[in-house]
Design a protein around this motif. Sequence first.
Motif, PDB file in Angstrom:
ATOM      1  N   ASN A  98     -18.500   2.386 -25.989  1.00  0.00           N
ATOM      2  CA  ASN A  98     -18.150   1.737 -24.721  1.00  0.00           C
ATOM      3  C   ASN A  98     -17.889   0.243 -24.921  1.00  0.00           C
ATOM      4  N   VAL A  99     -18.748  -0.419 -25.662  1.00  0.00           N
ATOM      5  CA  VAL A  99     -18.584  -1.855 -25.908  1.00  0.00           C
ATOM      6  C   VAL A  99     -17.279  -2.125 -26.651  1.00  0.00           C
ATOM      7  N   THR A 100     -16.992  -1.350 -27.680  1.00  0.00           N
ATOM      8  CA  THR A 100     -15.757  -1.606 -28.442  1.00  0.00           C
ATOM      9  C   THR A 100     -14.523  -1.326 -27.603  1.00  0.00           C
ATOM     10  N   ARG A 101     -14.584  -0.320 -26.745  1.00  0.00           N
ATOM     11  CA  ARG A 101     -13.452  -0.031 -25.864  1.00  0.00           C
ATOM     12  C   ARG A 101     -13.216  -1.202 -24.910  1.00  0.00           C
ATOM     13  N   GLU A 102     -14.290  -1.691 -24.285  1.00  0.00           N
ATOM     14  CA  GLU A 102     -14.175  -2.806 -23.355  1.00  0.00           C
ATOM     15  C   GLU A 102     -13.727  -4.083 -24.060  1.00  0.00           C
ATOM     16  N   LEU A 103     -14.270  -4.331 -25.231  1.00  0.00           N
ATOM     17  CA  LEU A 103     -13.889  -5.520 -25.995  1.00  0.00           C
ATOM     18  C   LEU A 103     -12.429  -5.449 -26.411  1.00  0.00           C
ATOM     19  N   ARG A 104     -11.990  -4.271 -26.823  1.00  0.00           N
ATOM     20  CA  ARG A 104     -10.585  -4.090 -27.196  1.00  0.00           C
ATOM     21  C   ARG A 104      -9.675  -4.412 -26.012  1.00  0.00           C
ATOM     22  N   GLN A 105     -10.074  -3.969 -24.829  1.00  0.00           N
ATOM     23  CA  GLN A 105      -9.284  -4.269 -23.637  1.00  0.00           C
ATOM     24  C   GLN A 105      -9.255  -5.764 -23.353  1.00  0.00           C
TER      25      GLN A 105
END
Length: 116
Positions: A98-105
Amino acid sequence: MDKSSLDGWSSELRNGILALAVMAQLKEPQYSSALIESLEQRGLLTDTGALTPLLRRLEKQQLLTGNWDQTGNRPRKYYALSEKGVETYKQLNSDWQNVTRELRQLIEGDDNDGVD
């Protein structure tokens, strides 16, 4: 930004994810020397001295089991995830995704974030 400052930030980032990286490697029992080699090859372990205290802490938290192997020239301790460790790893892995997905965005820009 000079290289030494950048190295410090990179090291801090890697240290922040070291517990998750260790737990990911301990789905099968391993000796600390094998963990060191694996994590170093992936560039995730910048300070080998950080691993032993982390393993002790995870074992004290009952996330790992440590067993001594008495065969060979000297006793060696090998580690594996405990039942509690497996559950904790699953949750941390989900959180990490979840964190990596949000950070990528955030990094790539998300036109749907509602922020002006």
